[in-house]
Write a protein that holds these residues in place. Sequence first.
Motif, PDB file in Angstrom:
ATOM      1  N   THR A   4      69.321 -75.333  48.987  1.00 19.48           N
ATOM      2  CA  THR A   4      68.300 -75.051  50.076  1.00 19.48           C
ATOM      3  C   THR A   4      68.798 -75.545  51.412  1.00 19.48           C
ATOM      4  O   THR A   4      68.574 -74.627  52.378  1.00 19.48           O
ATOM      5  CB  THR A   4      66.915 -75.365  49.418  1.00 19.48           C
ATOM      6  N   GLU A  49      61.809 -75.418  58.918  1.00 18.65           N
ATOM      7  CA  GLU A  49      63.254 -75.991  58.444  1.00 18.65           C
ATOM      8  C   GLU A  49      63.656 -77.336  58.702  1.00 18.65           C
ATOM      9  O   GLU A  49      63.971 -77.975  57.584  1.00 18.65           O
ATOM     10  CB  GLU A  49      64.159 -74.963  59.096  1.00 18.65           C
ATOM     11  N   THR A  82      61.723 -79.098  55.856  1.00 17.40           N
ATOM     12  CA  THR A  82      62.150 -79.164  54.606  1.00 17.40           C
ATOM     13  C   THR A  82      63.349 -79.931  54.623  1.00 17.40           C
ATOM     14  O   THR A  82      63.713 -80.735  53.713  1.00 17.40           O
ATOM     15  CB  THR A  82      62.822 -77.605  54.524  1.00 17.40           C
ATOM     16  N   SER A 122      71.352 -80.450  48.994  1.00 15.64           N
ATOM     17  CA  SER A 122      70.757 -79.401  48.239  1.00 15.64           C
ATOM     18  C   SER A 122      71.100 -77.889  48.531  1.00 15.64           C
ATOM     19  O   SER A 122      71.443 -77.787  49.699  1.00 15.64           O
ATOM     20  CB  SER A 122      69.182 -79.543  48.075  1.00 15.64           C
ATOM     21  N   SER A 179      72.090 -73.916  52.677  1.00 18.35           N
ATOM     22  CA  SER A 179      71.604 -72.556  52.977  1.00 18.35           C
ATOM     23  C   SER A 179      70.837 -72.248  54.377  1.00 18.35           C
ATOM     24  O   SER A 179      71.116 -71.532  55.329  1.00 18.35           O
ATOM     25  CB  SER A 179      70.832 -71.854  51.993  1.00 18.35           C
TER      26      SER A 179
END
Length: 199
Positions: free
Chosen positions: A26, A45, A48, A24, A29
């Motif tokens: 996200t 992080e 996620t 993804s 990034s």
Amino acid sequence: MDERLRQLAAQARILGLMHDQSLSPTIRSILRQADAKARLLSDDELGTICSASNVNAENLQRLQSKTPQIVTSAKSQLLREDPGLVLPGGALYPEPRAEACWRDCWHFLRVTIYAVAAGRPVFTHPPGVKGLRDLYLELGVPISSMAQAVGFLKADAISDYTSYASPSDTSLLGDALLHLEQMIQQLNQRSSSGAEVLL
């Protein structure tokens, strides 16, 4: 550091996951930002990224917290195997040269943990690997010794992770570290022309 070495160092970024379109935006990034700062992932992080890969974030955070000890163990094993490396005339002499080797081992484990979090055991970026090879050639890095250190790093990390992680997560770590180890070994093969690139 002179300008050429600075340019080579900038090119020697082996992580390719930020280019993986199956991740993804996200996640890409997060990985891009963490790698740009050459830092470990935060707990948030890791949470996620692992929520998308079904890797256990708590166990991976536990492994990540042991990164310094794992690198120190690999260093000790390498020097037991070849104590002359850090003596005058050795491939890792003087001390700043050895410290650069241990620092690279830390970074190798760091990006491997990124890869495990993302569930991607193949994680390197060919242009970055070429940049690393060029940098190592320029600096005369002892690639065989580096490969050996990564082998010890792999064994220690897997041994530790096996004691608390699931078999599937442990297998993922093993595959990612094997990918890393083979990448380092191939640097030596690609840079050899009848002779090994040692200092």
